[in-house]
Design an enzyme around this catalytic site. Structure first.
Site, PDB file in Angstrom:
ATOM      1  CG  LEU A 273      -1.906  -1.251   1.207  1.00  0.00           C
ATOM      2  CD1 LEU A 273      -2.779  -1.262   2.460  1.00  0.00           C
ATOM      3  CD2 LEU A 273      -2.786  -1.289  -0.049  1.00  0.00           C
TER       4      LEU A 273
ATOM      5  CG  MET B  43       3.333   3.235  -7.741  1.00  0.00           C
ATOM      6  SD  MET B  43       2.705   4.239  -9.091  1.00  0.00           S
ATOM      7  CE  MET B  43       2.383   3.021 -10.359  1.00  0.00           C
TER       8      MET B  43
ATOM      9  CB  ALA C 121      11.033  -5.944  -9.097  1.00  0.00           C
TER      10      ALA C 121
ATOM     11  CG  ASN D  86       8.473  -1.645 -13.231  1.00  0.00           C
ATOM     12  OD1 ASN D  86       7.556  -1.838 -14.025  1.00  0.00           O
ATOM     13  ND2 ASN D  86       8.907  -0.431 -12.918  1.00  0.00           N
TER      14      ASN D  86
ATOM     15  CB  SER E 236       3.491   2.827 -17.566  1.00  0.00           C
ATOM     16  OG  SER E 236       4.170   4.065 -17.722  1.00  0.00           O
ATOM     17  N   GLY E 237       2.678   5.067 -15.474  1.00  0.00           N
ATOM     18  CA  GLY E 237       1.995   6.354 -15.328  1.00  0.00           C
ATOM     19  C   GLY E 237       2.296   7.024 -14.009  1.00  0.00           C
TER      20      GLY E 237
ATOM     21  CE  LYS F 134       6.211   0.389 -16.840  1.00  0.00           C
ATOM     22  NZ  LYS F 134       6.705   0.416 -15.512  1.00  0.00           N
TER      23      LYS F 134
ATOM     24  CG  HIS G  67       6.584   1.907 -20.973  1.00  0.00           C
ATOM     25  ND1 HIS G  67       7.197   2.459 -19.859  1.00  0.00           N
ATOM     26  CD2 HIS G  67       5.633   2.798 -21.352  1.00  0.00           C
ATOM     27  CE1 HIS G  67       6.630   3.620 -19.577  1.00  0.00           C
ATOM     28  NE2 HIS G  67       5.676   3.845 -20.465  1.00  0.00           N
ATOM     29  CG  ASN G  68      10.068   0.988 -17.455  1.00  0.00           C
ATOM     30  OD1 ASN G  68       8.939   1.319 -17.809  1.00  0.00           O
ATOM     31  ND2 ASN G  68      10.357   0.757 -16.203  1.00  0.00           N
TER      32      ASN G  68
ATOM     33  CD  GLU H 209      10.252   5.648 -17.892  1.00  0.00           C
ATOM     34  OE1 GLU H 209       9.104   5.185 -17.962  1.00  0.00           O
ATOM     35  OE2 GLU H 209      10.949   5.580 -16.859  1.00  0.00           O
ATOM     36  CE1 TYR H 210      15.057   3.222 -17.154  1.00  0.00           C
ATOM     37  CE2 TYR H 210      17.439   3.180 -17.272  1.00  0.00           C
ATOM     38  CZ  TYR H 210      16.274   2.924 -16.578  1.00  0.00           C
ATOM     39  OH  TYR H 210      16.337   2.367 -15.326  1.00  0.00           O
TER      40      TYR H 210
ATOM     41  NE  ARG I 107      18.235   6.824 -16.699  1.00  0.00           N
ATOM     42  CZ  ARG I 107      17.006   6.635 -16.237  1.00  0.00           C
ATOM     43  NH1 ARG I 107      16.821   6.066 -15.066  1.00  0.00           N
ATOM     44  NH2 ARG I 107      15.949   7.009 -16.926  1.00  0.00           N
TER      45      ARG I 107
ATOM     46  NE  ARG J  36      33.756 -14.139 -35.556  1.00  0.00           N
ATOM     47  CZ  ARG J  36      33.118 -15.214 -36.031  1.00  0.00           C
ATOM     48  NH1 ARG J  36      32.852 -15.292 -37.325  1.00  0.00           N
ATOM     49  NH2 ARG J  36      32.752 -16.182 -35.237  1.00  0.00           N
TER      50      ARG J  36
HETATM   51  C1  6PG Z   1       6.444   4.071 -15.335  1.00  0.00           C
HETATM   52  C2  6PG Z   1       7.919   4.142 -14.991  1.00  0.00           C
HETATM   53  C3  6PG Z   1       8.254   3.434 -13.739  1.00  0.00           C
HETATM   54  C4  6PG Z   1       9.758   3.417 -13.490  1.00  0.00           C
HETATM   55  C5  6PG Z   1      10.213   4.465 -12.604  1.00  0.00           C
HETATM   56  C6  6PG Z   1      11.688   4.586 -12.338  1.00  0.00           C
HETATM   57  O1  6PG Z   1       6.183   3.587 -16.419  1.00  0.00           O
HETATM   58  O2  6PG Z   1       5.601   4.521 -14.550  1.00  0.00           O
HETATM   59  O3  6PG Z   1       8.629   3.545 -16.021  1.00  0.00           O
HETATM   60  O4  6PG Z   1       7.764   2.148 -13.785  1.00  0.00           O
HETATM   61  O5  6PG Z   1      10.117   2.246 -12.891  1.00  0.00           O
HETATM   62  O6  6PG Z   1       9.760   5.655 -13.098  1.00  0.00           O
HETATM   63  O7  6PG Z   1      12.521   3.961 -13.183  1.00  0.00           O
HETATM   64  P1  6PG Z   1      14.100   4.156 -13.001  1.00  0.00           P
HETATM   65  O8  6PG Z   1      14.368   4.293 -11.530  1.00  0.00           O
HETATM   66  O9  6PG Z   1      14.727   2.941 -13.540  1.00  0.00           O
HETATM   67  O10 6PG Z   1      14.457   5.404 -13.719  1.00  0.00           O
END
Ligand code: 6PG
Length: 472
Positions: A11, A14, A76, A102, A128-129, A182, A185-186, A189-190, A287, A446
């Site tokens: 809880l 998220m 996770a 995740n 996500s969100g 997912k 997706h991440n 996002e990176y 990073r 090679r």
């Molecule tokens: C989402 C994000 C989320 C993510 C964190 C941090 O879709 O809401 O992708 O799930 O895990 O924002 O990710 P990092 O700590 O790896 O930047």
């Protein structure tokens, strides 16, 4: 109170927000957390609603309708297994556990395979969100057990974000497909975050923009072809004052990026299944490099780059050129992520539909962007599309924008401004559209040192040569 329809374990922000979202849509939810401050907080927020929270795992499980549906929103890793072990003594056949964290897709597959033998359904589901998404409508990526999915689909559709009336959730595919999607997706996002930060670097240090001007540029971009959640929050960042001092907060934040691992997992699996995603790899590496602060500072003190210049030409032209370059970067990042996802789907037999994935990323999630509408359209029109860069609707942009990208990269390299993600996008594009690459030389080397053999252009078969020895 009759039994609760859903259970939520974990809880934190998220989990708590998802419970409130579910309650808004008429579902009764029981929550469980070992931390009494969390259960107390949810009990307060849930007062007058069909919500209850407890620190007693047995009472929690027994408060649920049978067969039970229990969602997990816990960190996770091993914690997911500990939670499952805590729940198990009180579960009955056909209960459903849905891991909404995740989790690594390989862990999810192991859990599916283990729990099915115990007559329990297990689903991996990506959400996500962030906090706001969880509360008011995230993008939801469920996968695995179809029977379990069908039972929860109406609830997922109710709580997900909506775009033009479409819920941003759909069945992603077999097994661990939900968590895999997912992860992809991440990774995207990176890449996009890294691309935007490279543009920030150029605008700040080369074009000399003030924070206010940076806000103006990002805000304008967020209303044009780069319309996306990440661009919108970037514009907003450049308006945030520092509550603890003078000026904007952005200038007080340490330049060391952290990560929880999903981007790196994507890079690792890309290497395993054999798909190139250099923009995402560059974002992960950058990073890591950013976190080597002390080493960078020490190195910077020993290194003097000569002839660094600032922009003397037209600022608007440079900003427009950069907007084009970034737009190309966005397209190429989505292209890499989705092409890898297609290969993963074939490799792991997920049966993912790329158009469906793009369509549920149109709203609620962190990588939502106007261009996802066109991406959905491109894969709907051409289900076998090998790479987004080949779609006419994206070639139309890329064929021009790559020249802006090349121009930006020349400037960045000359001014010693690191642009690994922009440059990875460029090299991926140039390589992908190259009929010939110099890999014949790698094959020769090679075979030379290791008798690894090679193929020929002019006849079938596998060949080995006794190469001329090194002449000194
Ligand atoms: C989402 C994000 C989320 C993510 C964190 C941090 O879709 O809401 O992708 O799930 O895990 O924002 O990710 P990092 O700590 O790896 O930047």
């Amino acid at each position: 109170m009759s039994a609760y329809s859903y259970g939520m374990v974990g809880l934190g922000t998220m989990g708590c927000n998802l419970v409130l979202n579910m309650s808004d849509h008429g579902y009764s939810v029981a929550g469980y957390d070992k931390d009494a401050t969390k259960t107390d907080a949810l009990n307060k927020l849930g007062a007058g609603k069909q919500i209850m929270a407890t620190t007693d795992v047995k009472a929690f499980v027994q408060s649920l309708e049978v067969p039970r549906v229990i969602m997990l929103l816990v960190p996770a890793g091993k914690i997911v297994d500990y939670v499952i072990a805590d729940l198990k003594p009180f579960l009955s056949d056909h209960d459903i556990i849905i891991d909404c964290g995740n989790s690594h897709f390989t862990d999810t597959q192991i859990r599916i395979d283990t729990l099915v033998k115990e007559n329990l359904h297990f689903m991996g589901l990506g959400v996500s969100g962030g906090e706001t998404g969880a509360r008011f409508g995230p993008s939801i990526m469920p996968g695995g057990d179809v029977e379990a999915y069908n039972r929860v689909a109406p609830m997922l559709q109710a709580i997900a974000a909506k775009v033009n009336g479409d819920a941003c959730t759909a069945y992603m595919g077999n097994g661990s497909a939900g968590h895999y999607v997912k992860m992809v997706h991440n990774g995207i996002e990176y890449a996009i975050m890294q691309l935007i930060s490279e543009c920030y670097h150029l605008l700040k240090n080369y074009a000399g923009l003030s924070n206010d001007e940076l806000h103006q540029v990002f805000d304008t971009w967020s209303k044009g072809k780069l319309q996306s959640f990440l661009m919108e929050i970037t514009a907003a960042v450049f308006t945030q004052n520092d509550d603890a001092g003078n000026g904007l907060l952005i200038d007080k934040i340490a330049d060391t990026a952290h990560q929880k691992g999903t981007g790196a997992w994507m890079s690792q699996d890309a290497m395993n299944i054999g798909y190139p995603i250099p923009a995402i790899d560059a974002a992960v590496s950058q990073r890591i490099l950013s976190s080597m602060k002390a080493e960078r500072v020490a190195a910077a003190n020993t290194y003097q780059i000569e002839n660094l210049q600032t922009l003397t030409g037209n600022k608007t032209d440079f900003i427009n050129q950069l907007e084009d370059a970034l737009h190309a970067g966005y397209i190429i990042s989505y292209a890499q992520g989705l092409a890898m996802l297609q290969l993963a789907s074939d490799t792991y037999k997920y049966n993912v539909n790329i158009a469906t994935v793009a369509s549920i990323w149109r709203g609620g999630c962190i990588i939502r962007a106007a261009m996802l509408e066109d991406i959905t359209e491109a894969f709907t029109q051409q289900p076998g599309l090998k790479n987004l860069m080949l779609a006419a609707s994206f070639q139309k942009y890329l064929s021009k924008e790559v020249y802006s990208l090349k121009g930006i990269l020349k400037t960045a390299i000359n001014q010693a401004i690191p642009t690994p993600a922009l440059s990875a996008c460029m090299h991926y594009y140039d390589s992908y559209f190259s009929a010939w690459l110099p890999a014949n030389l790698i094959q020769a080397q090679r075979d030379f040192f290791g008798a690894h053999t090679y193929e020929r252009n002019d006849k079938d078969g596998v060949f080995h040569t006794n190469w001329n020895q090194i002449i000194r």
